[in-house]
Design an enzyme around this catalytic site. Structure first.
Site, PDB file in Angstrom:
ATOM      1  N   CYS A  55      33.897  42.795  23.116  1.00 48.64           N
ATOM      2  CA  CYS A  55      34.791  43.679  22.368  1.00 48.64           C
ATOM      3  C   CYS A  55      34.581  45.121  22.816  1.00 48.64           C
ATOM      4  O   CYS A  55      33.674  45.430  23.557  1.00 48.64           O
ATOM      5  CB  CYS A  55      34.477  43.570  20.886  1.00 48.64           C
ATOM      6  SG  CYS A  55      34.408  41.874  20.306  1.00 48.64           S
ATOM      7  N   ARG A  76      38.653  45.124  27.350  1.00 46.07           N
ATOM      8  CA  ARG A  76      37.493  44.367  26.843  1.00 46.07           C
ATOM      9  C   ARG A  76      37.893  43.369  25.768  1.00 46.07           C
ATOM     10  O   ARG A  76      37.082  42.548  25.344  1.00 46.07           O
ATOM     11  CB  ARG A  76      36.433  45.314  26.279  1.00 46.07           C
ATOM     12  CG  ARG A  76      35.818  46.251  27.289  1.00 46.07           C
ATOM     13  CD  ARG A  76      34.809  47.165  26.636  1.00 46.07           C
ATOM     14  NE  ARG A  76      33.702  46.405  26.092  1.00 46.07           N
ATOM     15  CZ  ARG A  76      32.629  46.049  26.796  1.00 46.07           C
ATOM     16  NH1 ARG A  76      32.559  46.376  28.070  1.00 46.07           N
ATOM     17  NH2 ARG A  76      31.650  45.365  26.263  1.00 46.07           N
ATOM     18  N   TRP A 107      37.478  40.750  20.950  1.00 45.54           N
ATOM     19  CA  TRP A 107      37.639  39.564  21.787  1.00 45.54           C
ATOM     20  C   TRP A 107      36.969  38.456  20.981  1.00 45.54           C
ATOM     21  O   TRP A 107      35.739  38.435  20.858  1.00 45.54           O
ATOM     22  CB  TRP A 107      36.964  39.738  23.137  1.00 45.54           C
ATOM     23  CG  TRP A 107      36.982  38.491  23.945  1.00 45.54           C
ATOM     24  CD1 TRP A 107      36.008  37.540  24.024  1.00 45.54           C
ATOM     25  CD2 TRP A 107      38.046  37.991  24.756  1.00 45.54           C
ATOM     26  NE1 TRP A 107      36.393  36.515  24.824  1.00 45.54           N
ATOM     27  CE2 TRP A 107      37.634  36.756  25.292  1.00 45.54           C
ATOM     28  CE3 TRP A 107      39.296  38.484  25.071  1.00 45.54           C
ATOM     29  CZ2 TRP A 107      38.446  36.010  26.143  1.00 45.54           C
ATOM     30  CZ3 TRP A 107      40.106  37.730  25.925  1.00 45.54           C
ATOM     31  CH2 TRP A 107      39.683  36.521  26.446  1.00 45.54           C
ATOM     32  N   ASN A 129      29.962  44.103  18.752  1.00 46.15           N
ATOM     33  CA  ASN A 129      30.266  43.333  19.959  1.00 46.15           C
ATOM     34  C   ASN A 129      29.037  42.493  20.253  1.00 46.15           C
ATOM     35  O   ASN A 129      27.929  43.013  20.356  1.00 46.15           O
ATOM     36  CB  ASN A 129      30.546  44.281  21.130  1.00 46.15           C
ATOM     37  CG  ASN A 129      30.684  43.514  22.445  1.00 46.15           C
ATOM     38  OD1 ASN A 129      31.068  42.349  22.435  1.00 46.15           O
ATOM     39  ND2 ASN A 129      30.333  44.152  23.551  1.00 46.15           N
ATOM     40  N   GLY A 130      29.211  41.183  20.346  1.00 48.59           N
ATOM     41  CA  GLY A 130      28.064  40.317  20.652  1.00 48.59           C
ATOM     42  C   GLY A 130      28.149  39.042  19.824  1.00 48.59           C
ATOM     43  O   GLY A 130      29.178  38.725  19.226  1.00 48.59           O
ATOM     44  N   GLU A 188      36.179  25.624  45.816  1.00 46.63           N
ATOM     45  CA  GLU A 188      36.307  26.865  45.045  1.00 46.63           C
ATOM     46  C   GLU A 188      36.230  28.073  45.967  1.00 46.63           C
ATOM     47  O   GLU A 188      37.005  29.023  45.843  1.00 46.63           O
ATOM     48  CB  GLU A 188      35.224  26.921  43.964  1.00 46.63           C
ATOM     49  CG  GLU A 188      35.157  28.214  43.169  1.00 46.63           C
ATOM     50  CD  GLU A 188      36.447  28.579  42.436  1.00 46.63           C
ATOM     51  OE1 GLU A 188      37.353  27.733  42.355  1.00 46.63           O
ATOM     52  OE2 GLU A 188      36.563  29.716  41.980  1.00 46.63           O
ATOM     53  N   LYS A 235      39.209  30.830  46.304  1.00 47.46           N
ATOM     54  CA  LYS A 235      38.970  32.267  46.080  1.00 47.46           C
ATOM     55  C   LYS A 235      39.496  33.082  47.256  1.00 47.46           C
ATOM     56  O   LYS A 235      40.193  34.065  47.084  1.00 47.46           O
ATOM     57  CB  LYS A 235      37.466  32.532  45.902  1.00 47.46           C
ATOM     58  CG  LYS A 235      36.920  32.131  44.565  1.00 47.46           C
ATOM     59  CD  LYS A 235      37.208  33.102  43.458  1.00 47.46           C
ATOM     60  CE  LYS A 235      38.249  32.769  42.446  1.00 47.46           C
ATOM     61  NZ  LYS A 235      38.569  31.478  42.015  1.00 47.46           N
ATOM     62  N   GLU A 281      43.495  32.844  47.663  1.00 48.16           N
ATOM     63  CA  GLU A 281      44.345  33.402  46.594  1.00 48.16           C
ATOM     64  C   GLU A 281      44.273  34.924  46.534  1.00 48.16           C
ATOM     65  O   GLU A 281      45.193  35.552  46.014  1.00 48.16           O
ATOM     66  CB  GLU A 281      44.013  32.780  45.242  1.00 48.16           C
ATOM     67  CG  GLU A 281      42.679  33.155  44.654  1.00 48.16           C
ATOM     68  CD  GLU A 281      42.513  32.585  43.244  1.00 48.16           C
ATOM     69  OE1 GLU A 281      43.516  32.432  42.520  1.00 48.16           O
ATOM     70  OE2 GLU A 281      41.378  32.280  42.876  1.00 48.16           O
ATOM     71  N   HIS A 339      36.680  13.293  60.488  1.00 46.78           N
ATOM     72  CA  HIS A 339      37.907  12.522  60.186  1.00 46.78           C
ATOM     73  C   HIS A 339      39.143  13.398  60.265  1.00 46.78           C
ATOM     74  O   HIS A 339      40.157  13.090  59.635  1.00 46.78           O
ATOM     75  CB  HIS A 339      37.766  11.875  58.807  1.00 46.78           C
ATOM     76  CG  HIS A 339      36.606  10.947  58.711  1.00 46.78           C
ATOM     77  ND1 HIS A 339      36.639   9.650  59.159  1.00 46.78           N
ATOM     78  CD2 HIS A 339      35.333  11.157  58.279  1.00 46.78           C
ATOM     79  CE1 HIS A 339      35.465   9.086  58.983  1.00 46.78           C
ATOM     80  NE2 HIS A 339      34.644   9.973  58.437  1.00 46.78           N
ATOM     81  N   LYS A 360      47.799  35.203  35.777  1.00 45.15           N
ATOM     82  CA  LYS A 360      46.483  34.883  35.215  1.00 45.15           C
ATOM     83  C   LYS A 360      46.528  33.559  34.455  1.00 45.15           C
ATOM     84  O   LYS A 360      45.587  32.806  34.454  1.00 45.15           O
ATOM     85  CB  LYS A 360      46.004  35.999  34.278  1.00 45.15           C
ATOM     86  CG  LYS A 360      44.584  35.804  33.748  1.00 45.15           C
ATOM     87  CD  LYS A 360      43.576  35.691  34.855  1.00 45.15           C
ATOM     88  CE  LYS A 360      42.201  35.305  34.364  1.00 45.15           C
ATOM     89  NZ  LYS A 360      41.280  34.917  35.461  1.00 45.15           N
TER      90      LYS A 360
END
Ligand code: AGP
Length: 610
Positions: free
Chosen positions: A2, A27, A75, A99-100, A483, A487, A490, A506, A605
Site C-alpha cells: 500500500c 503501490r 493494495w 502497509n504490511g 519462462e 520474458k 515479450e 530432435h 497486463k
C-alpha cells in the site's frame, strides 16, 4: 503493498496528502482514504473504494481541512476492497494507516473481541488500531502506546498514526515495509516511498526496521521500539521525476525484479511452522480428510502463470505423490476435459481476470472439481468464483512482463505442495522442516542473485543484436527455459524459444550457429551431466553458450562464452533462483534496444478477452 503519506506543518494537509497518494498510486489502488485533524480538534475521515480519483471526488463533495493528516492507498491483502476495509481505520479518537501483514492478527483479534471490543472491517490493520487504542487507554502517550502495541504483533508493517488526544503528533513506524520521513523547511512528511515527498523536500530519512518516528511541529525524533533515541542522518535525493515514480529504478519491471526477495517472503509469511514442519494457509478449504480424498491435481493457467504450474507439477508429484496435469487455459476449456471425482483444480493467475483462466475454472467447477486459485489480486473474479484462494502477496505488478508475481506464485505453489504432502502422509515433518528451512532462505539467495545484475547488463550489451535465442533446461528447469524465452520475446521482440535440453537433437539443433545465443540452465542436479553433453553439442556447432549455473566448475566455464552464477539451493527450489538472471537479461536487452519495457507493444497486463 500500500501507499502511506503523512504531513504535519503550517499548510493545509489535504492537497499535500492527495498529491502524495497520487505519486504512490502504483503501490495499490483498491481503495484510498484520508484522516485530517480539523480546526476543532476532531479527526475527520474520508474514504472510498477504487482509484484515487474516487477519493478526490469524495473530498471535493465533503471538503475537510487541517494541518495534520495521514493518507493511504490500499493494495488488499486481508479483506476485499471495500469502504469498510479502506484505511485509515479509526478506533475512538485514534486513526491508523498500515502497509504490511500482521501475521498473528487472528489470535490478537480473538483476544480483543474477548475484551468486548468490536470490529467494523475484515482487515489485520484494524486489529493493530485496537492494540494502540488499548495501550492509550492504559495511560500511555501516543509514541509509547504505538511502541507497546507493536511489541505485541508479528509480521510486517509501515504505519502512520494520529490521535485526537495528542493533536500535534504524527507517529510512524516500520518493520519489513518501507517508510521514510521527509524533512521540510517548516514541515515534516511520512511516506512509503520517496516520490510522495519530492515536490516538498529532497531531504529524507530512511527508517530502518524496528524504528519509530515522531513528527511534531518542533521536528522529527526517531527511536527504537524500546523508546531509545536513534540518531539518523538524512539523505539528499537527486532523482528526476520519472525515476522518482519508479522508486529510483528506470522502469517498474526493474523495480519489481528487485522487489522479489520481499514479495517472496511476504507470500510465505505466517503460512508455515518450522518446528512442526507444517504449512497452514488461511482460507485453504481442504482439511486433512479432504486432502486424503484428492486423487489428482489439474493445474490451468496462461503465459508465465502456466510456467509456474509446470514447475509446481514437479513439486506436487515428487512430494505429495499425486498425478498432476498442467494445461494452458485456452486449451483446457475447449477440450471437453476429463475431470474425474477427486480432482483438485488449481488455477494460477496474477490478475484474477484472465478470460481463458476464468472460463477454465468455471468449466472445472461445473464438472465437479474443487477449485483453488493462486492469485495476486484480492477480490478479483477468480478469487470470488473459486472454492478457495491462496493469495500471493506480491503487491501490484505494474510491468506487463510478470516477474515478482511469478516467483510469488512459486512460493505459494511450493507451500501447497508441502501442505498436500503432509496431509497425505508422504512427507515426514523432519523432511518438511528441511524443505521449509531451504525455502525461507530463498529471499536471501535472491538478494545474492540480484547483486550480479551488473554482470548481466554487460552480457546484454554483447547479445542485444541477436535475432534468435534458444533457452534450454532439463527437468524442473525446463519450464524456466520457457519462462526465460517468454520474458525476452515479450519485452525485446527478439524471437526466443524454450526447449527441453534433451530435445535439442530432435530439431532445434538445426537453428544453432555462431549468431544464436543459447542460454543453458545447468544446476548441479541429477541431470547435470546430461546438460553438459548438451552444452558440448551446442559448442560443436559454434553456438554461443550462455551457461546459468549454481557451481561453475571448469567443465562449464570451458564450454561457455559467459557464465551467469546463481546461488546454490535445494534442487527442487532451483527454478525460483534460475529465473532471476533470465528476467534481468531480458530486461537489459530490451532496454538496450529502446523497447517500451513496462508496456511492450501489442500486450496487456491482463488478457480479459479470449
Ligand atoms: C507474462 O510476463 C505475461 N504478461 C503473460 O503471459 C501473463 O503471465 C498471462 O497473461 C497470465 O496472466 P495472469 O497471471 O494475470 O492470468
Amino acid at each position: 503493498m500500500c501507499g502511506i503519506v503523512g504531513y504535519i506543518g503550517p499548510g493545509d494537509s489535504v492537497p499535500i496528502l492527495l498529491d502524495g497518494l497520487k505519486r504512490l498510486e502504483y503501490r495499490g489502488y483498491d481503495s484510498a482514504g484520508l484522516a485530517v485533524l480539523n480546526g476543532t480538534g476532531r479527526i475527520e475521515l474520508r474514504r472510498s473504494t477504487g482509484k484515487l480519483a474516487n477519493l478526490e471526488k469524495v473530498v471535493s463533495q465533503e471538503p475537510l481541512q487541517g494541518s495534520t493528516g495521514i493518507g493511504h492507498t490500499r493494495w488488499a491483502t486481508h479483506g476485499p476492497p471495500s469502504e469498510a476495509n479502506a484505511h485509515p481505520h479509526r478506533v475512538g479518537g485514534l486513526v491508523l494507516v498500515h502497509n504490511g501483514i500482521i501475521e498473528n492478527h487472528m489470535e490478537l483479534k480473538k483476544e480483543l473481541l474477548g475484551e468486548g471490543r468490536s470490529f467494523s472491517s475484515e482487515t489485520d490493520t484494524e486489529v493493530l488500531c485496537h492494540l494502540i487504542d488499548r495501550q492509550s487507554k492504559r495511560g500511555l502517550a501516543l509514541p509509547e502506546a504505538v511502541r507497546a502495541a507493536l511489541a505485541e504483533v508479528r509480521g510486517t508493517y509501515a504505519i502512520g498514526v494520529m490521535s485526537e488526544s495528542e493533536p500535534g503528533l504524527v507517529v510512524g513506524a516500520r518493520n519489513g515495509s518501507p517508510l521514510i520521513v521527509g524533512l521540510g523547511a517548516d514541515a515534516s512528511f511520512l511516506a512509503s516511498d520517496v516520490p510522495a515527498v519530492l515536490p516538498y523536500t529532497r531531504d529524507v530519512i530512511f527508517l530502518d526496521d524496528g524504528e519509530v518516528a515522531i513528527l511534531s511541529a518542533s521536528g522529527v525524533e526517531v527511536t527504537g521500539l524500546e523508546g531509545e533515541r536513534r540518531p539518523k542522518t538524512s539523505t539528499r535525493i537527486d532523482w528526476n521525476p520519472v525515476m522518482a515514480e519508479r522508486g529510483g529504478y528506470k522502469h517498474f519491471m526493474l523495480k519489481e525484479i528487485h522487489e522479489q526477495p520481499r514479495s517472496f517472503s511476504d507470500t510465505l509469511l505466517g503460512r508455515y511452522s518450522l518446528e512442526r514442519g507444517e504449512v497452514e494457509i488461511e482460507g485453504f478449504m481442504l482439511d486433512e480428510g479432504a486432502v486424503g480424498d484428492i486423487e489428482q491435481v489439474v493445474i490451468v493457467a496462461c503465459g508465465t502463470s502456466w510456467h509456474a504450474g509446470l514447475i509446481a507439477r514437479y513439486w506436487i508429484e515428487s512430494l505429495a505423490r499425486l498425478p498432476v496435469t498442467v494445461d494452458i487455459a485456452s486449451e483446457f476449456r475447449y477440450r471437453d476435459p476429463l475431470v474425474p471425482p477427486g480432482t483438485l483444480f488449481v488455477s494460477i493467475t496474477q490478475s484474477g481476470e484472465t478470460a481463458d483462466t476464468l472460463a477454465a475454472q468455471r468449466e472445472a467447477r461445473r464438472r465437479g472439481a474443487k477449485t483453488v486459485t493462486i492469485c495476486n489480486v484480492v477480490g478479483s473474479t477468480a478469487t470470488r468464483e473459486a472454492d478457495a484462494v491462496i493469495y500471493t502477496h506480491a503487491g501490484p505488478e505494474i510491468g506487463v512482463a510478470s516477474t515478482k508475481a511469478f516467483t510469488s506464485q512459486l512460493a505459494a505453489l511450493f507451500l501447497l505442495a508441502v501442505r498436500l504432502a503432509r496431509g497425505r502422509g508422504t512427507l515426514t515433518n523432519d523432511a518438511a522442516r528441511c524443505l521449509l528451512e531451504d525455502l525461507i532462505r530463498i529471499p536471501l539467495r535472491m538478494e545474492e542473485a540480484l547483486a550480479r545484475a551488473g554482470e548481466i547488463a554487460a552480457l546484454a550489451r554483447r547479445l542485444a543484436g541477436a535475432r534468435d535465442f534458444l533457452y534450454l533446461g532439463r527437468g524442473i528447469n525446463f519450464p524456466v527455459a520457457l519462462e526465460g524465452a517468454l520474458k525476452l520475446k515479450e519485452i525485446s521482440y527478439i524471437h526466443a524459444e524454450g526447449y527441453p535440453a534433451g530435445e535439442l537433437k530432435h530439431g532445434p539443433i538445426a537453428l544453432i550457429d555462431e549468431q544464436v545465443p543459447v542460454v543453458v540452465l545447468a544446476p548441479h542436479d541429477a541431470v547435470y551431466e546430461k546438460v553438459l553433453s548438451n552444452l558440448e553439442e551446442v559448442r560443436a556447432r559454434g553456438g554461443r553458450i550462455i551457461a546459468v549455473t549454481d557451481r561453475a566448475d571448469e567443465s562449464v566455464r570451458a564450454r561457455a562464452e559467459a557464465v551467469l552464477d546463481v546461488p546454490a539451493t535445494h534442487p527442487l527450489l532451483t527454478p525460483i533462483l534460475f529465473a532471476l538472471p533470465l528476467q534481468l537479461l531480458a530486461y537489459y536487452v530490451s532496454d538496450l534496444k529502446g523497447c517500451d519495457v513496462d508496456q511492450p507493444r501489442n500486450l496487456a497486463k491482463s488478457v480479459t478477452v479470449e
